[in-house]
Design a protein around this motif. Structure first.
Motif, PDB file in Angstrom:
ATOM      1  N   ALA A  25       0.917  -5.522  -7.089  1.00  0.00           N
ATOM      2  CA  ALA A  25       1.012  -6.230  -5.804  1.00  0.00           C
ATOM      3  C   ALA A  25       0.843  -7.735  -5.985  1.00  0.00           C
ATOM      4  O   ALA A  25       1.479  -8.524  -5.298  1.00  0.00           O
ATOM      5  N   TYR A  65       2.979  -9.602   1.131  1.00  0.00           N
ATOM      6  CA  TYR A  65       2.042 -10.183   2.102  1.00  0.00           C
ATOM      7  C   TYR A  65       2.198 -11.710   2.039  1.00  0.00           C
ATOM      8  O   TYR A  65       2.429 -12.261   0.954  1.00  0.00           O
ATOM      9  N   ILE A  89       2.530   2.148  -3.301  1.00  0.00           N
ATOM     10  CA  ILE A  89       1.744   2.935  -4.274  1.00  0.00           C
ATOM     11  C   ILE A  89       1.786   4.420  -3.893  1.00  0.00           C
ATOM     12  O   ILE A  89       2.017   5.288  -4.738  1.00  0.00           O
ATOM     13  N   LYS A 147       1.062 -13.872  -0.910  1.00  0.00           N
ATOM     14  CA  LYS A 147       1.395 -13.451  -2.274  1.00  0.00           C
ATOM     15  C   LYS A 147       2.334 -14.462  -2.932  1.00  0.00           C
ATOM     16  O   LYS A 147       2.953 -15.279  -2.250  1.00  0.00           O
ATOM     17  N   THR A 193       0.845  -1.201   0.000  1.00  0.00           N
ATOM     18  CA  THR A 193       0.000   0.000   0.000  1.00  0.00           C
ATOM     19  C   THR A 193       0.877   1.247   0.000  1.00  0.00           C
ATOM     20  O   THR A 193       0.697   2.165  -0.813  1.00  0.00           O
TER      21      THR A 193
END
Ligand code: PLP
Length: 382
Positions: free
Chosen positions: A173, A197, A79, A200, A76
């Protein structure tokens, strides 16, 4: 399906437990090596902004085919940081695909921008045909999400960006290991972002993220932004944040990056198995199969199907031991009316009412996948 009553999936299969994602296996499947990594970092006392982070950044940049990679706190912040570094100003509009995690829009919001939602297409990616009529004099960026481990049609999006003098930032992501026309996700515009994360494709043991770019000025600005505004000589050069990727997480990620291509390959094998087993079921709309479109090499972060009677299918899979997930709780970002969105995006709304993520991760066996498919077939009485 005319009955949602309990059934056994088939006469031969017995009940299995297949979690949507196997979090303990992330550690247990490689326990000894991971413990060695921890021991090495701990013994050196190397926790913040140390050599493992630099090594990981260099390896990640090489993997993606770009000049610079920067480890940051999470996907997050990644970005927000690239948008801040690129000079986003209060009120600048940023077009994003509404079928994405709320994080995409909140990162735009907290960087000072106004997130403007765009429809997705049948492949669940930003629909290039829905972009141009949303462009206003305030629009500055197109920010596609490279969703589910797949790249958007970046040729079309780049053509629109060039025509309207807009910059591209990618929320990749979910897309480490995926390519469009041989080019890696995150590398089509001024910068791209990743999340590490745990679930992922490349997951660490907590939060983690990165930004990749070929632009030296952006890179240097983000280096300072992520570390309290400190420049190379330690002086404060600008207002900054604390958004560094932990050195320990970077060391784990370095280790995992070595076998990452095999992880993606396994995800693609599972996607092929799902496709072979499920493509004849008329009540389902499946993701595009691996190798079905020569321009795309998908990493299958997720296997997102659309299903008739989605909620009943999900419940039936759960009764039979299979964990699934409705992405974003079944709502695209513009459907969170508390955030002030007024748009209606009919295609996306229909899709979010039908979308379901099946388990896809490297700890699944082929038998697990066959079992999941047998439960789905039993549900639709096929
Ligand atoms: C599409 C998308 N964007 C952004 C994020 C945010 O990443 P993080 O959780 O690392 O902040 C995620 C993570 O789930 C994501 O899936």
């Amino acid at each position: 399906m005319n009955s949602f009553t309990q059934q056994t999936p088939s006469a031969t299969s017995s009940l299995r437990k297949i979690p949507f994602f196997n979090y303990p296996q992330l550690f247990l499947s490689d326990k000894e090596r991971l413990q060695q990594v921890f021991e090495d970092v701990g013994t050196r006392g190397a926790y913040i902004l140390q050599s493992d982070l630099k090594t990981f950044e260099d390896n990640l940049a090489k993997f993606c085919g770009v000049k610079y990679a920067l480890g940051v706190a999470d996907g997050t912040m990644a970005i927000s940081l690239i948008l801040m570094a690129a000079g986003l100003k209060q009120g600048d509009e940023v077009l994003f695909c509404s079928h994405t995690f709320i994080a995409t829009a909140s990162a735009i919001h907290f960087a000072g921008g106004t997130p403007v939602p765009v429809e997705c297409g049948p492949d669940h990616m930003m629909d290039p045909g829905d972009i141009e009529h949303r462009i206003t004099p305030k629009t500055r960026f197109i920010l596609p999400t490279q969703l589910n481990g797949r790249c958007c049609d970046m040729e079309k999006i780049q053509a629109i960006a060039t025509k309207h003098n807009l910059q591209i930032v990618e929320d990749s992501a979910q897309a480490l290991g995926s390519y469009f026309k041989g080019q890696h996700a995150g590398t089509f515009g001024i910068g791209g972002t990743f999340s590490f994360y745990p679930a992922k494709t490349l997951g660490c043991f907590g939060d983690g993220g990165a930004v990749v770019t070929n632009d030296e000025t952006l890179y240097k600005t983000m280096l300072a932004l992520r570390d309290h505004g400190r420049g190379e000589n330690g002086d404060i050069e600008m207002w900054g944040l604390n958004s560094r990727l932990d050195n320990l997480q970077a060391a784990f990620l370095n280790h995992k990056l070595q076998s990452f291509k095999e992880v993606v390959q396994r995800r693609r094998e599972i996607a092929s198995l799902y496709h072979a087993e499920l493509s004849s079921i008329p009540q389902l709309h499946l993701p595009i199969a691996p190798d079905a479109q020569p321009n795309h090499y998908d990493a299958y972060q997720n296997y997102e199907i659309e299903a008739e009677n989605r909620d009943q299918l999900k419940a039936y899979l759960a009764e039979n031991g299979v964990g699934t997930l409705i992405q974003w709780g079944g709502k695209a970002v513009h459907q969170f009316k508390a955030l002030g969105f007024k748009e209606s995006l009919p295609f996306t709304e229909k899709m979010t009412s039908r979308g379901l993520l099946l388990p896809i991760h490297p700890f699944l066996s082929n038998e697990d996948v066959t079992y999941v498919c047998s439960v789905i077939k039993a549900f639709y009485e096929i």
